[in-house]
Scaffold this active site. Structure first.
Site, PDB file in Angstrom:
ATOM      1  N   ARG A   1       8.907  29.738  56.965  1.00 37.59           N
ATOM      2  CA  ARG A   1      10.333  30.019  57.115  1.00 37.59           C
ATOM      3  C   ARG A   1      10.664  31.363  56.473  1.00 37.59           C
ATOM      4  NH1 ARG A   1      12.523  24.050  55.069  1.00 37.59           N
ATOM      5  NH2 ARG A   1      11.716  22.867  56.852  1.00 37.59           N
TER       6      ARG A   1
ATOM      7  N   ASN B   1      -0.513  31.661  38.704  1.00 40.87           N
ATOM      8  CA  ASN B   1      -1.590  32.064  39.596  1.00 40.87           C
ATOM      9  C   ASN B   1      -2.769  32.580  38.766  1.00 40.87           C
ATOM     10  OD1 ASN B   1      -1.114  34.814  38.975  1.00 40.87           O
ATOM     11  ND2 ASN B   1       0.246  35.071  40.735  1.00 40.87           N
TER      12      ASN B   1
ATOM     13  N   ASP C   1       7.795  29.274  43.589  1.00 40.38           N
ATOM     14  CA  ASP C   1       8.900  28.462  43.062  1.00 40.38           C
ATOM     15  C   ASP C   1       8.952  27.106  43.747  1.00 40.38           C
ATOM     16  OD1 ASP C   1       9.687  30.535  41.371  1.00 40.38           O
ATOM     17  OD2 ASP C   1      11.024  31.394  42.864  1.00 40.38           O
TER      18      ASP C   1
END
Length: 237
Positions: A203, A103, A170
């Protein structure tokens, strides 16, 4: 024998997460443990900064990576614990990296502050001499891909209603490597990875990566304009 470590993930109302963790057996890695790990032609190797941050595992992993055949591509994510990786170990890893994915904060920790394109150029020129490119993830905004051969590409993200960003980074890296290994171009692979991360944040839980068929369905619906977009939330940081 050692107990496994533990990690408690806390998710805030805006779907962001923070961790409270303490290491255990997974923080210890010896050269003997790496002997059974065989790499064959066509394999890709992914390395996480977490393993390099542990005093009991960093040297064994770095030495194993150093000994890999030149033709084996190594993908490296320095992770948020980059400050805990000794600089000599970090530089050894970057020198062997074929693709760096991180990032903006992690990129700046390596190459200094600046806009994403400037930092990406510095990463390739000064820190990753063998890399084909770098990916700087930017959450809901997608990611920036800078190629060593030249060219910077901003790959837009997908607007979704996020409930849990745990594991999104990930997911992004795994999907990116999977796509590259199947012959997609870096930009195509980055779009595929953005879609995977977008699905994952809808999710709950850290193991929320979608399957290839789910990613393809998401992309197909998006291309047809049938995805119901919600607010833009972080996807892959």
């Amino acid at each position: 024998l050692m107990d496994s470590g533990n990690c408690v993930a806390m998710i805030s109302s805006d779907a962001e997460r923070t961790f409270v963790s303490w290491p255990g057996a997974e923080s210890v890695l010896t050269p003997d443990m790496m002997v059974p790990v065989q790499v064959i032609p066509g394999d890709w190797v992914f390395t996480s900064g977490y393993t390099l941050s542990y005093p009991g595992s960093r040297e064994a992993l770095a030495a194993w990576i150093d000994a890999l055949p030149e033709e084996v591509p190594v993908v490296f994510d320095p992770t948020p614990v980059i400050a805990e990786i000794p600089r000599p170990i970090l530089e050894r890893m970057l020198a062997r990296t074929a693709w760096l994915s991180c990032n903006a904060d992690e990129a700046a920790a390596i190459a200094g502050r600046g806009d994403a394109q400037t930092v990406a150029i510095r990463l390739l020129a000064e820190h990753c001499p063998k890399a084909a490119g770098v990916v700087i993830r930017a959450g809901a905004h997608g990611c920036l891909v800078r190629l060593a051969e030249g060219g910077t590409h901003a790959i837009p993200g997908f607007a979704v209603s996020a409930v849990d960003t745990n594991g999104a980074g990930d997911t992004h890296i795994g999907a990116f490597v999977s796509a590259l290994s199947r012959g997609l171009s870096p930009c195509e692979a980055a779009r595929y990875a953005n879609a995977a991360a977008a699905v994952s944040v809808t999710r709950h839980g850290g193991s929320s990566a979608p399957t290839d068929s789910e990613i393809q369905e998401f992309l197909s619906h998006h291309d047809q304009g049938t995805i119901a977009h919600g607010r833009e939330d972080a996807t892959a940081t």
